[in-house]
Structure formats: C-alpha cells, structure tokens
Design an enzyme around this catalytic site. Structure first.
Site, PDB file in Angstrom:
ATOM      1  N   ILE A  20     -24.128 -42.622  51.346  1.00  0.00           N
ATOM      2  CA  ILE A  20     -23.138 -42.426  49.973  1.00  0.00           C
ATOM      3  C   ILE A  20     -22.241 -43.620  50.222  1.00  0.00           C
ATOM      4  CG2 ILE A  20     -21.566 -41.212  48.679  1.00  0.00           C
ATOM      5  CD1 ILE A  20     -23.052 -38.425  49.600  1.00  0.00           C
ATOM      6  N   ASP A  39     -15.692 -49.111  58.590  1.00  0.00           N
ATOM      7  CA  ASP A  39     -16.742 -47.951  58.930  1.00  0.00           C
ATOM      8  C   ASP A  39     -16.669 -48.403  60.597  1.00  0.00           C
ATOM      9  OD1 ASP A  39     -19.412 -46.402  57.804  1.00  0.00           O
ATOM     10  OD2 ASP A  39     -19.357 -46.775  60.121  1.00  0.00           O
ATOM     11  N   SER A 144     -17.541 -31.770  49.690  1.00  0.00           N
ATOM     12  CA  SER A 144     -18.752 -31.234  49.375  1.00  0.00           C
ATOM     13  C   SER A 144     -19.007 -29.978  48.681  1.00  0.00           C
ATOM     14  CB  SER A 144     -18.928 -30.952  50.905  1.00  0.00           C
ATOM     15  OG  SER A 144     -19.999 -30.288  51.079  1.00  0.00           O
ATOM     16  N   TYR A 157     -17.106 -27.376  59.021  1.00  0.00           N
ATOM     17  CA  TYR A 157     -17.257 -28.595  58.167  1.00  0.00           C
ATOM     18  C   TYR A 157     -16.808 -27.899  56.775  1.00  0.00           C
ATOM     19  CZ  TYR A 157     -19.856 -31.568  54.950  1.00  0.00           C
ATOM     20  OH  TYR A 157     -20.320 -32.593  53.910  1.00  0.00           O
ATOM     21  N   LYS A 161     -13.682 -29.604  54.316  1.00  0.00           N
ATOM     22  CA  LYS A 161     -13.890 -30.206  52.985  1.00  0.00           C
ATOM     23  C   LYS A 161     -13.045 -29.359  52.122  1.00  0.00           C
ATOM     24  CE  LYS A 161     -16.892 -33.422  53.983  1.00  0.00           C
ATOM     25  NZ  LYS A 161     -16.631 -34.828  53.634  1.00  0.00           N
ATOM     26  N   THR A 189     -26.889 -31.520  48.174  1.00  0.00           N
ATOM     27  CA  THR A 189     -27.503 -32.085  49.380  1.00  0.00           C
ATOM     28  C   THR A 189     -27.991 -33.712  48.690  1.00  0.00           C
ATOM     29  OG1 THR A 189     -28.442 -30.081  49.808  1.00  0.00           O
ATOM     30  CG2 THR A 189     -29.319 -31.805  50.910  1.00  0.00           C
TER      31      THR A 189
HETATM   32  N1  LIG Z   1     -25.554 -36.298  52.314  1.00  0.00           N
HETATM   33  C1  LIG Z   1     -25.129 -34.989  52.044  1.00  0.00           C
HETATM   34  O1  LIG Z   1     -25.959 -34.399  51.679  1.00  0.00           O
HETATM   35  C2  LIG Z   1     -23.684 -34.908  51.742  1.00  0.00           C
HETATM   36  C3  LIG Z   1     -23.307 -33.687  50.892  1.00  0.00           C
HETATM   37  C4  LIG Z   1     -22.060 -33.442  50.516  1.00  0.00           C
HETATM   38  C5  LIG Z   1     -21.014 -34.219  51.129  1.00  0.00           C
HETATM   39  N2  LIG Z   1     -21.279 -35.194  51.934  1.00  0.00           N
HETATM   40  C6  LIG Z   1     -20.343 -36.125  52.445  1.00  0.00           C
HETATM   41  O2  LIG Z   1     -20.578 -37.445  51.876  1.00  0.00           O
HETATM   42  C7  LIG Z   1     -19.948 -38.176  52.959  1.00  0.00           C
HETATM   43  C8  LIG Z   1     -20.942 -39.507  53.381  1.00  0.00           C
HETATM   44  O3  LIG Z   1     -22.196 -38.542  53.763  1.00  0.00           O
HETATM   45  P1  LIG Z   1     -23.634 -39.463  54.281  1.00  0.00           P
HETATM   46  O4  LIG Z   1     -24.507 -38.607  54.058  1.00  0.00           O
HETATM   47  O5  LIG Z   1     -23.561 -40.625  53.292  1.00  0.00           O
HETATM   48  O6  LIG Z   1     -23.539 -39.734  55.622  1.00  0.00           O
HETATM   49  P2  LIG Z   1     -23.804 -40.791  56.613  1.00  0.00           P
HETATM   50  O7  LIG Z   1     -23.730 -40.341  58.137  1.00  0.00           O
HETATM   51  O8  LIG Z   1     -25.132 -41.738  56.176  1.00  0.00           O
HETATM   52  O9  LIG Z   1     -22.587 -41.878  56.265  1.00  0.00           O
HETATM   53  C9  LIG Z   1     -21.437 -41.723  56.892  1.00  0.00           C
HETATM   54  C10 LIG Z   1     -20.736 -43.063  57.514  1.00  0.00           C
HETATM   55  O10 LIG Z   1     -19.452 -42.381  58.022  1.00  0.00           O
HETATM   56  C11 LIG Z   1     -19.097 -43.343  59.269  1.00  0.00           C
HETATM   57  N3  LIG Z   1     -18.170 -42.758  59.880  1.00  0.00           N
HETATM   58  C12 LIG Z   1     -18.196 -41.429  60.638  1.00  0.00           C
HETATM   59  N4  LIG Z   1     -17.088 -41.297  61.340  1.00  0.00           N
HETATM   60  C13 LIG Z   1     -16.302 -42.314  61.223  1.00  0.00           C
HETATM   61  C14 LIG Z   1     -15.051 -42.744  61.803  1.00  0.00           C
HETATM   62  N5  LIG Z   1     -14.480 -41.987  62.851  1.00  0.00           N
HETATM   63  N6  LIG Z   1     -14.542 -43.747  61.445  1.00  0.00           N
HETATM   64  C15 LIG Z   1     -15.160 -44.639  60.714  1.00  0.00           C
HETATM   65  N7  LIG Z   1     -16.321 -44.426  60.210  1.00  0.00           N
HETATM   66  C16 LIG Z   1     -16.945 -43.190  60.478  1.00  0.00           C
HETATM   67  C17 LIG Z   1     -20.401 -43.645  59.788  1.00  0.00           C
HETATM   68  O11 LIG Z   1     -20.557 -44.582  60.703  1.00  0.00           O
HETATM   69  C18 LIG Z   1     -21.436 -43.398  58.504  1.00  0.00           C
HETATM   70  O12 LIG Z   1     -21.651 -44.785  58.370  1.00  0.00           O
HETATM   71  C19 LIG Z   1     -19.583 -37.528  53.872  1.00  0.00           C
HETATM   72  O13 LIG Z   1     -18.046 -37.350  54.170  1.00  0.00           O
HETATM   73  C20 LIG Z   1     -20.335 -36.188  53.747  1.00  0.00           C
HETATM   74  O14 LIG Z   1     -19.419 -34.879  54.425  1.00  0.00           O
HETATM   75  C21 LIG Z   1     -22.547 -35.600  52.115  1.00  0.00           C
END
Ligand SMILES: NC(=O)c1ccc[n+]([C@@H]2O[C@H](COP(=O)([O-])OP(=O)(O)OC[C@H]3O[C@@H](n4cnc5c(N)ncnc54)[C@H](O)[C@@H]3O)[C@@H](O)[C@H]2O)c1
Length: 260
Positions: A20, A39, A144, A157, A161, A189
């Site tokens: 995202i 990141d 989330s 989690y 959130k 999701t």
């Molecule tokens: N994918 C889903 O279904 C979903 C649903 C609801 C919410 N979210 C939220 O959306 C956000 C992104 O999710 P995604 O699916 O794109 O995840 P992803 O794992 O693809 O990307 C997450 C990014 O965060 C970075 N990151 C993690 N810890 C870090 C830190 N300490 N310092 C710097 N960077 C850090 C990672 O390196 C990664 O690039 C998250 O907060 C997640 O909780 C995702």
C-alpha cells in the site's frame, strides 16, 4: 492521473518500499507531489523510486527504522531541508502478528505497538511543527478494519490499529483549528506482498486465498491502488471537509453478514 498540486508540494509516505505504501507513493507522485519515502527496506525503496522515475515523478528514499525516535526526528529534519516541509504525511508502515492474547509474548506485543502505533506518533510529532508553521497539513494514517472490529488471533494488531484510530482523532481535535487534517483509513484485506507471504506459508495456499477473498462481501481482496486512490483524494482539496474520521475501505467486510 492528472497533476493536482503545485510543483514542490511535498508528501512523506512511510512503508513506501512495498504494498500500500508503494502504491501510495506512486499515486501521489503521479499527482504531482514530490514524495519523500521512509522505510527500512533499501531495495524496496529503490524499486519504488525507479517506478516513480519511470512515471515521470520525483521521489527521495530515506532509510529509517520508524520505531527509533532519534532517527525519525533527524530524517524528518533532513527531508525538510533537502526536499521541503511536508504538506502531507501518510503513515503506512505496519506489521502483523497472528496471535491471541495468550499466544502473545511481551516482545511481540511491544514490537507490534512500536511499529504500528509509536511509529506514527513519532512521525506526526516530528512533522506537525512544520505543518503548523505553514498553517496547513494533512496526516493520513493507514489503520485497519482491525481497528474497528475484533479479528481472530490478531490481539496486538487490533489493539495497535484501534490506538492509531484514537491518535488520528486526537490530532484532529487538537490541531484542526490550526489548519491540520488528520484522517484514518481502515482497509479490509488488500492484496500486497504481506498477504502474499501469509498465503505462501499456508498449508493450502489456494484454499487460504479463497477464504481471504471471501471475507469481503465483494468476494475479492482490495488492490493497493484502491487504498492509494483514497489517500490522494483525502490529501487533495476535494478531501478538505474530511477530518478526524476513520474511513472503512473493506469491500463490505465489516458491513455485516450475508450468511443468513
Ligand atoms: N494488506 C492488508 O490486507 C492490510 C489490511 C489492513 C491494513 N493494512 C495496513 O496497511 C499497511 C501496509 O500494509 P501492506 O500490506 O502494504 O504491508 P507490506 O508488508 O507490503 O509493507 C509494509 C512496509 O512497512 C515497512 N516497515 C515495517 N516496519 C518498519 C519499520 N520499523 N520502519 C520502517 N519501515 C517499516 C516494511 O519494510 C514494508 O515496506 C500496514 O500498516 C497494515 O497494517 C494492510
């Protein structure tokens, strides 16, 4: 996407190396923002930067652990000096943990809270003064559906959130009259690298994928760019009446059940 902002408008996106965050950085850059990307993942940041460059946009990678207060402070100052004071801050970085309370160790709890809640607190605290100086700014936190309802074996989690939604509202209440908007997005999701890893590790990936898709009433997972599109809307002038809200983008996942 057409340009929506004047040249030199800076957006900071955390978690921009993947999923995202990457889609958000790309979309904002296409919309004309100069994007500062934070990141931990150096290679992922480089890949996002290449895609933005190929799309004709401007992006700057900053490698930082968002749980480290000193690092977040110094990178934010570096962004302000080398790129410009941010108009938009999008907190996307986050981690998951599949565990109920009894299965959650102290270290796991602290890690989830640290990345998902303390991280956004640190970036907001570092960035707000720059926004207040200018009298405008938009903060968008990716929470989330787990911040709205309970999800099975996601205790830390969900707590993190829900905390992020609370932080979002508190920032709006404290700073709206100074020109700041603070909004949370609560996705269902979304098909990202994160979900890809969960599915790859499942005993039956195809069945796990079907189950994940069917959690949404729409019967499919969201695409990262569907979340990024909402970020772009909220960041821009058309989103100016949205403040302190937690917007659910979940394909109907939390609307209720259609199973009788
Ligand atoms: N994918 C889903 O279904 C979903 C649903 C609801 C919410 N979210 C939220 O959306 C956000 C992104 O999710 P995604 O699916 O794109 O995840 P992803 O794992 O693809 O990307 C997450 C990014 O965060 C970075 N990151 C993690 N810890 C870090 C830190 N300490 N310092 C710097 N960077 C850090 C990672 O390196 C990664 O690039 C998250 O907060 C997640 O909780 C995702």
């Amino acid at each position: 996407m057409t340009r929506t902002v004047t040249t030199g408008t800076v957006a900071v996106v955390t978690g921009a190396a993947s999923g995202i965050g990457r889609a958000t950085a790309l979309r904002l850059a296409r919309g004309g923002y100069e994007v500062a990307m934070m990141d931990l993942d150096v290679a992922g940041l480089a890949e996002t930067g290449t895609r933005i460059q190929q799309a004709g946009g401007l992006a700057h990678p900053f490698t930082v652990d968002l749980c480290d207060p000193l690092a977040v402070g110094s990178v934010t100052r570096e962004i302000a000096v080398t790129v410009g004071a941010p108009e938009v801050l999008v907190n996307v970085a986050g981690i998951g943990l599949a565990a109920n309370v009894l299965e959650t160790s102290d270290a796991d709890w602290n890690r989830v809270m640290s990345v998902n809640l303390t991280g956004p607190f640190l970036t907001i605290r570092a960035t707000l003064p720059l926004m207040l100086d200018r009298g405008s700014g938009v903060i968008i936190n990716i929470a989330s559906v787990g911040g709205q309802v309970g999800l099975a074996r996601r205790a830390a989690y969900c707590a993190s959130k829900a905390g992020l939604v609370g932080l979002t509202r508190a920032v709006a209440v404290d700073h709206a009259r100074a020109g700041i908007r603070s909004v949370a997005i609560c996705p269902g999701t979304v098909e990202t690298e994160w979900i890809g890893k969960i599915l790859a590790n499942a005993p039956e990936p195809a069945a796990a994928r079907a189950a994940m898709a069917s959690r949404q009433l729409d019967g499919r997972m969201g695409a990262p760019d569907e979340i990024a599109a909402m970020v772009a809307f909220l960041a821009g002038p058309e989103g100016r009446f949205v403040n302190g809200a937690a917007l659910v983008l979940d394909g109907g996942m939390t609307a209720g059940t259609d199973q009788g």
